[in-house]
Enzyme design. Sequence first.
Site, PDB file in Angstrom:
ATOM      1  N   ARG A 147      11.942  -2.141  -7.324  1.00 27.87           N
ATOM      2  CA  ARG A 147      12.196  -1.212  -6.219  1.00 27.87           C
ATOM      3  C   ARG A 147      11.990  -1.964  -4.914  1.00 27.87           C
ATOM      4  O   ARG A 147      11.025  -2.709  -4.762  1.00 27.87           O
ATOM      5  CB  ARG A 147      11.219  -0.031  -6.311  1.00 27.87           C
ATOM      6  CG  ARG A 147      11.558   1.096  -5.373  1.00 27.87           C
ATOM      7  CD  ARG A 147      10.494   2.176  -5.380  1.00 27.87           C
ATOM      8  NE  ARG A 147       9.468   1.913  -4.391  1.00 27.87           N
ATOM      9  CZ  ARG A 147       8.651   2.842  -3.891  1.00 27.87           C
ATOM     10  NH1 ARG A 147       8.733   4.090  -4.298  1.00 27.87           N
ATOM     11  NH2 ARG A 147       7.742   2.529  -2.995  1.00 27.87           N
ATOM     12  N   TYR A 159       6.004   4.248   4.935  1.00 27.09           N
ATOM     13  CA  TYR A 159       5.382   4.560   3.659  1.00 27.09           C
ATOM     14  C   TYR A 159       6.081   3.807   2.528  1.00 27.09           C
ATOM     15  O   TYR A 159       7.300   3.739   2.486  1.00 27.09           O
ATOM     16  CB  TYR A 159       5.463   6.067   3.415  1.00 27.09           C
ATOM     17  CG  TYR A 159       4.804   6.497   2.140  1.00 27.09           C
ATOM     18  CD1 TYR A 159       3.420   6.537   2.045  1.00 27.09           C
ATOM     19  CD2 TYR A 159       5.552   6.857   1.029  1.00 27.09           C
ATOM     20  CE1 TYR A 159       2.802   6.933   0.866  1.00 27.09           C
ATOM     21  CE2 TYR A 159       4.945   7.257  -0.145  1.00 27.09           C
ATOM     22  CZ  TYR A 159       3.573   7.288  -0.220  1.00 27.09           C
ATOM     23  OH  TYR A 159       2.964   7.672  -1.381  1.00 27.09           O
ATOM     24  N   ASP A 223      13.741   4.113  -2.846  1.00 30.64           N
ATOM     25  CA  ASP A 223      13.185   5.469  -2.728  1.00 30.64           C
ATOM     26  C   ASP A 223      13.331   5.933  -1.280  1.00 30.64           C
ATOM     27  O   ASP A 223      12.777   5.324  -0.364  1.00 30.64           O
ATOM     28  CB  ASP A 223      11.704   5.420  -3.118  1.00 30.64           C
ATOM     29  CG  ASP A 223      11.079   6.792  -3.272  1.00 30.64           C
ATOM     30  OD1 ASP A 223      11.723   7.783  -2.891  1.00 30.64           O
ATOM     31  OD2 ASP A 223       9.938   6.858  -3.772  1.00 30.64           O
ATOM     32  N   HIS A 225      12.435   8.958  -0.359  1.00 27.97           N
ATOM     33  CA  HIS A 225      11.279   9.825  -0.139  1.00 27.97           C
ATOM     34  C   HIS A 225      11.557  11.152   0.550  1.00 27.97           C
ATOM     35  O   HIS A 225      10.816  11.573   1.448  1.00 27.97           O
ATOM     36  CB  HIS A 225      10.175   9.046   0.595  1.00 27.97           C
ATOM     37  CG  HIS A 225       8.928   9.101  -0.205  1.00 27.97           C
ATOM     38  ND1 HIS A 225       8.078  10.155  -0.131  1.00 27.97           N
ATOM     39  CD2 HIS A 225       8.463   8.269  -1.149  1.00 27.97           C
ATOM     40  CE1 HIS A 225       7.114   9.964  -1.003  1.00 27.97           C
ATOM     41  NE2 HIS A 225       7.317   8.829  -1.638  1.00 27.97           N
ATOM     42  N   GLU A 249      16.509   7.121  -5.062  1.00 31.50           N
ATOM     43  CA  GLU A 249      15.546   8.155  -5.456  1.00 31.50           C
ATOM     44  C   GLU A 249      15.247   9.128  -4.322  1.00 31.50           C
ATOM     45  O   GLU A 249      15.121   8.708  -3.161  1.00 31.50           O
ATOM     46  CB  GLU A 249      14.261   7.433  -5.879  1.00 31.50           C
ATOM     47  CG  GLU A 249      13.101   8.338  -6.205  1.00 31.50           C
ATOM     48  CD  GLU A 249      11.848   7.522  -6.508  1.00 31.50           C
ATOM     49  OE1 GLU A 249      11.949   6.314  -6.790  1.00 31.50           O
ATOM     50  OE2 GLU A 249      10.755   8.109  -6.439  1.00 31.50           O
ATOM     51  N   GLU A 275       9.835  13.600  -8.963  1.00 30.00           N
ATOM     52  CA  GLU A 275       8.405  13.265  -9.072  1.00 30.00           C
ATOM     53  C   GLU A 275       7.525  14.424  -8.587  1.00 30.00           C
ATOM     54  O   GLU A 275       6.365  14.494  -8.955  1.00 30.00           O
ATOM     55  CB  GLU A 275       8.071  11.963  -8.337  1.00 30.00           C
ATOM     56  CG  GLU A 275       8.217  12.017  -6.845  1.00 30.00           C
ATOM     57  CD  GLU A 275       7.897  10.692  -6.162  1.00 30.00           C
ATOM     58  OE1 GLU A 275       8.393   9.649  -6.611  1.00 30.00           O
ATOM     59  OE2 GLU A 275       7.135  10.711  -5.178  1.00 30.00           O
ATOM     60  N   ARG A 296      12.550  12.202 -12.865  1.00 28.73           N
ATOM     61  CA  ARG A 296      11.380  11.431 -12.424  1.00 28.73           C
ATOM     62  C   ARG A 296      10.047  12.023 -12.876  1.00 28.73           C
ATOM     63  O   ARG A 296       8.990  11.447 -12.620  1.00 28.73           O
ATOM     64  CB  ARG A 296      11.404  11.364 -10.887  1.00 28.73           C
ATOM     65  CG  ARG A 296      12.503  10.507 -10.332  1.00 28.73           C
ATOM     66  CD  ARG A 296      12.141   9.037 -10.426  1.00 28.73           C
ATOM     67  NE  ARG A 296      11.085   8.668  -9.498  1.00 28.73           N
ATOM     68  CZ  ARG A 296      10.089   7.828  -9.766  1.00 28.73           C
ATOM     69  NH1 ARG A 296       9.985   7.283 -10.952  1.00 28.73           N
ATOM     70  NH2 ARG A 296       9.194   7.544  -8.853  1.00 28.73           N
ATOM     71  N   GLU A 352       8.508   3.597 -14.149  1.00 27.90           N
ATOM     72  CA  GLU A 352       7.905   2.989 -12.952  1.00 27.90           C
ATOM     73  C   GLU A 352       6.546   2.406 -13.333  1.00 27.90           C
ATOM     74  O   GLU A 352       5.776   3.028 -14.066  1.00 27.90           O
ATOM     75  CB  GLU A 352       7.725   4.061 -11.869  1.00 27.90           C
ATOM     76  CG  GLU A 352       7.136   3.523 -10.577  1.00 27.90           C
ATOM     77  CD  GLU A 352       7.006   4.614  -9.502  1.00 27.90           C
ATOM     78  OE1 GLU A 352       7.158   5.813  -9.845  1.00 27.90           O
ATOM     79  OE2 GLU A 352       6.749   4.262  -8.349  1.00 27.90           O
ATOM     80  N   TRP A 415       8.559  13.505   3.825  1.00 27.41           N
ATOM     81  CA  TRP A 415       8.324  12.084   3.551  1.00 27.41           C
ATOM     82  C   TRP A 415       8.322  11.854   2.059  1.00 27.41           C
ATOM     83  O   TRP A 415       8.250  12.793   1.295  1.00 27.41           O
ATOM     84  CB  TRP A 415       7.024  11.596   4.175  1.00 27.41           C
ATOM     85  CG  TRP A 415       5.818  12.176   3.537  1.00 27.41           C
ATOM     86  CD1 TRP A 415       5.241  13.379   3.844  1.00 27.41           C
ATOM     87  CD2 TRP A 415       5.064  11.633   2.472  1.00 27.41           C
ATOM     88  NE1 TRP A 415       4.181  13.597   3.035  1.00 27.41           N
ATOM     89  CE2 TRP A 415       4.039  12.544   2.186  1.00 27.41           C
ATOM     90  CE3 TRP A 415       5.154  10.434   1.745  1.00 27.41           C
ATOM     91  CZ2 TRP A 415       3.113  12.319   1.187  1.00 27.41           C
ATOM     92  CZ3 TRP A 415       4.229  10.218   0.745  1.00 27.41           C
ATOM     93  CH2 TRP A 415       3.224  11.153   0.478  1.00 27.41           C
TER      94      TRP A 415
HETATM   95  O1  KDG Z   1       1.192  10.552  -4.771  1.00 25.13           O
HETATM   96  C1  KDG Z   1       2.448  10.325  -4.254  1.00 25.13           C
HETATM   97  C2  KDG Z   1       2.949   8.987  -4.685  1.00 25.13           C
HETATM   98  O2  KDG Z   1       2.722   8.783  -6.029  1.00 25.13           O
HETATM   99  C3  KDG Z   1       4.407   8.857  -4.424  1.00 25.13           C
HETATM  100  O3  KDG Z   1       4.628   9.008  -3.083  1.00 25.13           O
HETATM  101  C4  KDG Z   1       4.923   7.553  -4.903  1.00 25.13           C
HETATM  102  O4  KDG Z   1       7.167   8.027  -4.255  1.00 25.13           O
HETATM  103  C5  KDG Z   1       6.398   7.468  -5.002  1.00 25.13           C
HETATM  104  C6  KDG Z   1       6.927   6.686  -6.099  1.00 25.13           C
HETATM  105  O5  KDG Z   1       8.139   6.724  -6.276  1.00 25.13           O
HETATM  106  O6  KDG Z   1       6.153   6.043  -6.804  1.00 25.13           O
HETATM  107 MG    MG Z   2       9.115   8.216  -5.222  1.00 17.26          MG
END
Ligand code: KDG
Ligand code: MG
Length: 415
Positions: A147, A159, A223, A225, A249, A275, A296, A352, A415
């Site tokens: 990634r 981030y 990602d 986010h 993602e 996720e 995810r 991941e 985010w």
């Molecule tokens: O707790 C939140 C994180 O695990 C997350 O933000 C991580 O986006 C993330 C990822 O794809 O691992």
């Molecule tokens: Mg993520």
Amino acid sequence: MLIERADVIVTSPGRNFVTLKITTDDGVVGYGDGTLNGRELAVAAYLTDHVVPLLTGRDAHAIEDTWQYLYRGAYWRRGPVTMAAIAAVDTALWDIKAKVAGLPLYQLLGGASRERCLVYGHASGKDIPELFDSIRKHLDEGFRAIRIQTGVPGLDSVYGVASSAAASVGGAGSDSRYDYEPARRSALPTEETWDTRAYLRHVPSVFEAVRGEFGEDIALLHDAHHRLTPIQAAKLGKSLEPYDLFWLEDVTPAENQEALRWVRHHTTTPLAIGEVFNSVWDYQHLIREQLIDYVRSPVTHAGGITSVRRIMDYAAMYQVKSGMHGPTDVSPVGLAAAVHLGLALHNFGIQEYMVHSEQTREVFGPTYEFAGGGLRPGEEPGLGIHVDEELAAQYPYERAYLPVNRLRDGTVHDW
Ligand code: KDG
Ligand code: MG
């Protein structure tokens, strides 16, 4: 075989984890992960106050019935806290069942469908040279899927990007890795500033540079986010098509699943989401209408092995594959469960893999092994986890938050 007791273990070997330990009247012990990053004590309280009293005296083998009892019986369904708590119970019961059977858990889930689970690591850098160093380190360590996240010109921090060059190269053998607690040990969340137009301008040039330097073979992921509108996401997907991503993602906020329809109509870049989802219902339309390519949800946040397998069986009908979340805030217990399930699933896609710190590995004693770009669970009965409770007790919980994202004008942003 009855459940004799259940204990909640909260430990913080570098970051916070919530683990449920179930002990049967025969003395068999099973572990499950219920860690919810930044809200750990809510799950611990849900377990201690509402779930543990229901477990004592139940048949430890009745996994499906216990799952339904906790899910339907509560009336208040779904939600990350509830589903992480149910996941902890479910995983611990599968651990027990496999130990009693004398088999590694994946054997109970149908046996191995492959030799190992392909994983992706996290390369990042504030700029391209730092990113290249991080990619090289991951390739040297054997990762075949990576990634890519980078800083954006004009933004102080982003981030998912390591805050120092040392941290950005952390891979399988390293402890100098980035994890998702940049604000850890501080009283309040860190605030970051975000500019979507600057990001959209920058990202394609990063992928162009990476393909130019490292060639076509590595599987590349990214990602976003949840930060984009549908049309921004569509634009990003289109602009990344020449770089052949394994997936893009979380392009849009997860609540509005209709958004993915717009993105899908505009781009052939594969999409991954989920996720922050916690049940099969979150995927009902996305999967049936084939709006995504990868699921995810990790075992830890979506109700455990029982329910993630349910999601993946549904997904299999539509050629949608797994891409389980595996950041450092999923504990080694949760990762072990994911690897057992992933090894068995026919429609496994990728896992991941952010490497846990040495301290964390010492507390949980995982037996999964990284080699050849993939993870394989150990062959011992159960999950293959050995929690050192005395060591765990030496790391008391410390409050820690994920960061908050604001636009340049101060507006709170996704985010
Ligand atoms: O707790 C939140 C994180 O695990 C997350 O933000 C991580 O986006 C993330 C990822 O794809 O691992
Ligand atoms: Mg993520």
